[in-house]
Design a protein around this motif. Sequence first.
Motif, PDB file in Angstrom:
ATOM      1  N   VAL A  63       0.860  -1.187   0.000  1.00 51.40           N
ATOM      2  CA  VAL A  63       0.000   0.000   0.000  1.00 51.40           C
ATOM      3  C   VAL A  63       0.897   1.238   0.000  1.00 51.40           C
ATOM      4  O   VAL A  63       1.835   1.317   0.788  1.00 51.40           O
ATOM      5  N   PRO A  64       0.662   2.217  -0.904  1.00 53.98           N
ATOM      6  CA  PRO A  64       1.524   3.408  -0.909  1.00 53.98           C
ATOM      7  C   PRO A  64       1.416   4.207   0.396  1.00 53.98           C
ATOM      8  O   PRO A  64       0.402   4.148   1.096  1.00 53.98           O
ATOM      9  N   ALA A  65       2.486   4.930   0.710  1.00 53.77           N
ATOM     10  CA  ALA A  65       2.603   5.622   1.996  1.00 53.77           C
ATOM     11  C   ALA A  65       1.403   6.516   2.295  1.00 53.77           C
ATOM     12  O   ALA A  65       0.934   6.559   3.429  1.00 53.77           O
ATOM     13  N   HIS A  66       0.895   7.216   1.274  1.00 55.11           N
ATOM     14  CA  HIS A  66      -0.151   8.204   1.566  1.00 55.11           C
ATOM     15  C   HIS A  66      -1.502   7.578   1.840  1.00 55.11           C
ATOM     16  O   HIS A  66      -2.449   8.277   2.187  1.00 55.11           O
ATOM     17  N   LYS A  67      -1.597   6.254   1.685  1.00 58.15           N
ATOM     18  CA  LYS A  67      -2.885   5.621   1.985  1.00 58.15           C
ATOM     19  C   LYS A  67      -2.811   4.783   3.255  1.00 58.15           C
ATOM     20  O   LYS A  67      -3.687   3.998   3.542  1.00 58.15           O
ATOM     21  N   ARG A  68      -1.728   4.927   4.034  1.00 61.22           N
ATOM     22  CA  ARG A  68      -1.546   4.043   5.192  1.00 61.22           C
ATOM     23  C   ARG A  68      -2.146   4.593   6.472  1.00 61.22           C
ATOM     24  O   ARG A  68      -2.288   3.872   7.452  1.00 61.22           O
ATOM     25  N   ASP A  69      -2.435   5.896   6.484  1.00 62.44           N
ATOM     26  CA  ASP A  69      -3.067   6.472   7.660  1.00 62.44           C
ATOM     27  C   ASP A  69      -2.209   6.306   8.914  1.00 62.44           C
ATOM     28  O   ASP A  69      -2.666   5.873   9.956  1.00 62.44           O
ATOM     29  N   MET A  70      -0.918   6.624   8.764  1.00 58.88           N
ATOM     30  CA  MET A  70      -0.008   6.548   9.902  1.00 58.88           C
ATOM     31  C   MET A  70       0.606   7.918  10.117  1.00 58.88           C
ATOM     32  O   MET A  70       0.883   8.632   9.160  1.00 58.88           O
ATOM     33  N   GLY A  71       0.813   8.268  11.376  1.00 59.41           N
ATOM     34  CA  GLY A  71       1.491   9.537  11.647  1.00 59.41           C
ATOM     35  C   GLY A  71       2.965   9.258  11.807  1.00 59.41           C
ATOM     36  O   GLY A  71       3.356   8.186  12.253  1.00 59.41           O
ATOM     37  N   MET A  72       3.806  10.232  11.402  1.00 55.93           N
ATOM     38  CA  MET A  72       5.232   9.993  11.585  1.00 55.93           C
ATOM     39  C   MET A  72       5.906  11.273  12.065  1.00 55.93           C
ATOM     40  O   MET A  72       5.644  12.357  11.565  1.00 55.93           O
ATOM     41  N   VAL A  73       6.776  11.102  13.049  1.00 60.36           N
ATOM     42  CA  VAL A  73       7.606  12.216  13.510  1.00 60.36           C
ATOM     43  C   VAL A  73       9.029  11.904  13.041  1.00 60.36           C
ATOM     44  O   VAL A  73       9.598  10.889  13.422  1.00 60.36           O
ATOM     45  N   PHE A  74       9.546  12.791  12.174  1.00 59.35           N
ATOM     46  CA  PHE A  74      10.858  12.523  11.582  1.00 59.35           C
ATOM     47  C   PHE A  74      11.970  12.986  12.516  1.00 59.35           C
ATOM     48  O   PHE A  74      11.776  13.851  13.368  1.00 59.35           O
ATOM     49  N   GLN A  75      13.153  12.428  12.258  1.00 61.89           N
ATOM     50  CA  GLN A  75      14.317  12.746  13.088  1.00 61.89           C
ATOM     51  C   GLN A  75      14.601  14.251  13.093  1.00 61.89           C
ATOM     52  O   GLN A  75      14.890  14.826  14.117  1.00 61.89           O
ATOM     53  N   ASN A  76      14.535  14.882  11.895  1.00 62.68           N
ATOM     54  CA  ASN A  76      14.779  16.332  11.826  1.00 62.68           C
ATOM     55  C   ASN A  76      13.464  17.095  11.798  1.00 62.68           C
ATOM     56  O   ASN A  76      13.425  18.245  11.409  1.00 62.68           O
ATOM     57  N   TYR A  77      12.366  16.441  12.143  1.00 61.11           N
ATOM     58  CA  TYR A  77      10.997  16.964  12.214  1.00 61.11           C
ATOM     59  C   TYR A  77      10.345  17.137  10.849  1.00 61.11           C
ATOM     60  O   TYR A  77       9.139  17.016  10.726  1.00 61.11           O
ATOM     61  N   ALA A  78      11.157  17.474   9.792  1.00 55.74           N
ATOM     62  CA  ALA A  78      10.610  17.642   8.437  1.00 55.74           C
ATOM     63  C   ALA A  78       9.375  18.532   8.423  1.00 55.74           C
ATOM     64  O   ALA A  78       8.368  18.212   7.790  1.00 55.74           O
ATOM     65  N   LEU A  79       9.435  19.657   9.125  1.00 58.56           N
ATOM     66  CA  LEU A  79       8.331  20.623   9.061  1.00 58.56           C
ATOM     67  C   LEU A  79       8.437  21.373   7.740  1.00 58.56           C
ATOM     68  O   LEU A  79       9.535  21.588   7.232  1.00 58.56           O
ATOM     69  N   GLU A  88       3.534  12.904   2.144  1.00 57.00           N
ATOM     70  CA  GLU A  88       2.897  11.649   1.753  1.00 57.00           C
ATOM     71  C   GLU A  88       2.371  10.911   2.979  1.00 57.00           C
ATOM     72  O   GLU A  88       1.287  10.351   2.976  1.00 57.00           O
ATOM     73  N   ASN A  89       3.169  10.950   4.029  1.00 58.06           N
ATOM     74  CA  ASN A  89       2.761  10.304   5.274  1.00 58.06           C
ATOM     75  C   ASN A  89       1.454  10.901   5.789  1.00 58.06           C
ATOM     76  O   ASN A  89       0.638  10.228   6.396  1.00 58.06           O
ATOM     77  N   LEU A  90       1.266  12.217   5.530  1.00 58.95           N
ATOM     78  CA  LEU A  90       0.057  12.885   6.002  1.00 58.95           C
ATOM     79  C   LEU A  90      -1.108  12.731   5.031  1.00 58.95           C
ATOM     80  O   LEU A  90      -2.165  13.320   5.224  1.00 58.95           O
ATOM     81  N   GLY A  91      -0.906  11.936   3.971  1.00 55.04           N
ATOM     82  CA  GLY A  91      -2.022  11.612   3.100  1.00 55.04           C
ATOM     83  C   GLY A  91      -1.985  12.257   1.732  1.00 55.04           C
ATOM     84  O   GLY A  91      -2.949  12.162   0.980  1.00 55.04           O
ATOM     85  N   ALA A  92      -0.890  12.947   1.385  1.00 52.73           N
ATOM     86  CA  ALA A  92      -0.802  13.566   0.061  1.00 52.73           C
ATOM     87  C   ALA A  92      -0.265  12.548  -0.936  1.00 52.73           C
ATOM     88  O   ALA A  92       0.705  11.864  -0.650  1.00 52.73           O
ATOM     89  N   SER A  93      -0.911  12.469  -2.101  1.00 58.78           N
ATOM     90  CA  SER A  93      -0.383  11.604  -3.157  1.00 58.78           C
ATOM     91  C   SER A  93       0.956  12.183  -3.597  1.00 58.78           C
ATOM     92  O   SER A  93       1.233  13.347  -3.356  1.00 58.78           O
ATOM     93  N   PRO A  94       1.810  11.361  -4.251  1.00 58.79           N
ATOM     94  CA  PRO A  94       3.114  11.894  -4.663  1.00 58.79           C
ATOM     95  C   PRO A  94       2.997  13.188  -5.476  1.00 58.79           C
ATOM     96  O   PRO A  94       3.774  14.121  -5.275  1.00 58.79           O
TER      97      PRO A  94
END
Lengths: 366, 291
Positions: free
Chosen positions: A72-88, B191-197
């Motif tokens: 399943v592609p990442a954007h359809k997994r419905d998971m939250g992620m906190v990145f090491q450098n935050y990636a804000l 993408e993790n937050l639900g955006a398509s590529p």
Amino acid sequence: MSASIEIAGVSKVYDGGVRAVDAVAMDIRQGEFFSLLGPSGCGKTTTLRMIAGFEIPSAGAIRVDGADITHVPAHKRDMGMVFQNYALFPHRTVAENVAFGLRMRGLDKATIATKVKAALAMVELSGLEERRPAHLSGGQQQRVALARAIVIAPRVLLCDEPLGALDKKLRQQMQFELKQLQKKLGLTLVFVTHDQEEALAMSDRIAVMNGGRVEQIGTPAEIYNQPTTRFVADFIGDTNIFRGERTTTNTMASAIDVGKDLILALPRSPDIQGTGILSVALRPEKICLSPRADAATATATATGSCAHGIVENTNFLGGAVLYRITLEGGHRVLVQQPNAGTSRLFVPGNDVTLDWTPADLVVLKD
Amino acid sequence: MSSAAAQRPNGLALFILPGALLFALFFFLPIGLMALMSILTGNPVVAPKVAFTTRHYARMIGDPFYLEVIWTTIRIGLVTTLVALAIGYPLAHWMARIKSRAGHALLLMAVLAPMLTGIVVRTFAWMTLLSDRGVINQTLISLGLISQPLKLMYTETGIVVGLVHIYVPFMVLTLTGVIGRIDERLEQAAENLGASPLRAFLEVTLPLSLPGILAGSLLVFALAISAYVTPILLGGFQIMTLPILIYQQISANFNVGFAAALGIVLLMISLLLVVAYNRALGLVSGQHDLQ
């Protein structure tokens, strides 16, 4: 609603044949704080990225609540992620960063505003909505990243060394807050760290990884008190590791001869088999230290749970003292004692007696 | 210590002198002379009785032909820039994100290789492709797809094709640097937050690469409107642009004053764009400092 994750025999082989992750299997329970702990390059981050969907396993399957999501592609997994450098997102405000996931889910503006406000209040960042990430401190950025990940009510929260960039005091505070938030929301949280203290303090269970493989999975107490492999015993905390051959003496039915005139009694455990070479671990704080008293300990020595030595040097830790002791035979041993007052401390050169309970000896797999 | 610190900048400032001298002699002086010539009635060196005049500029504004030339020049510049951006952006994105070092080196070589050949040679190559009896028309005719050759040469299309080929590397190199500095994890976070590529690209990478898009476009536009060889060879004097007109005014009509005025107009178009670029960049990056 939080979900459980099943990682079934997952491997990741990169172009060029590097096995970053090798047949890893673990079951992460719903609502559990689960840590992946190991040195850099042990495959913990790759495992997390496969759960998130940024890497595709070369073999094996990942299931969430029983459903296979391996491809399943990442954007359809419905998971939250906190990145090491935050990636804000640097070009967006705090509020826009937090709103991003809600916007992608097509929620209406009023709902988004309400949820963003609540999420920012939860991480105590109210009032900073219009700031840009560049104008926030490291701790504040960390909270924004956390708010952005939890505002979408993810099935799983993934954290990749989220506290690594913070100074010690702030890190401890964030450890506490993250743990509290996780319990309050009942989140399934997968936490990647190389910091064993952090993993021991926060986790419900820990998977210790090394060289792409899982060495041991267990609660912090199990990992610390009953390490199953030499790597785990060595990696988690300080420890004394002895290696020798199985033997028996007049007074000991089951013992190990570690050379240099030291024979250790083994714990009475049914799962110690064979007569070959064994490694055993003994934690420094499980050893008791006292001024040398020959007569009283003569029998104890014969039972394999006592030794004499000389204090080489001491390391004052505040609440405890770490002694480096050379035994009569030449073995070097670490002993940690609670700080019971200045008059009871040993100094280098002191003749001491060490004794311990054979049950505290842990037999390791190599 | 304080005296040493105070003298240090002065000592270092001397190093600017050669550059400043070069700049003054070969940049400010010629442009100043050009500006002066554009408002004089004749050449002060050969004609002693010269006066100030606005007639060169009046001639330009009064004659629709010259306005048409200016507009053609700008149009060719704009189309060239847009096409170069459309071709260059995906290529730059690929180059900035490619993992393999060998792949990156190959792409870089592919982008830079055309620059190793002279502009004239490359333009002649396009002529053999685009002319009525060129490769493209001959192929299409022999395949029976067309009966009459398509008019590819001596059109604006032909000029744009030639210019794009020459200036795409400038766009690619400018963009690659900017895109390469955008953290890939930002796209992953989106993408993790639900955006398509695609959505992640539009929401994150594209806005963050805006400074590169502006810089590359400015560079290509400025180069395209001042191009001379390609518009002459591929346009065959049938498409008139400002640089061609300036050349004609000097070499054929000996009207240095009018040529200078045209040159000033060309310069002004570029300067206006630089100002607009700085404004736009200020707006884009200004958001970062709003706070």
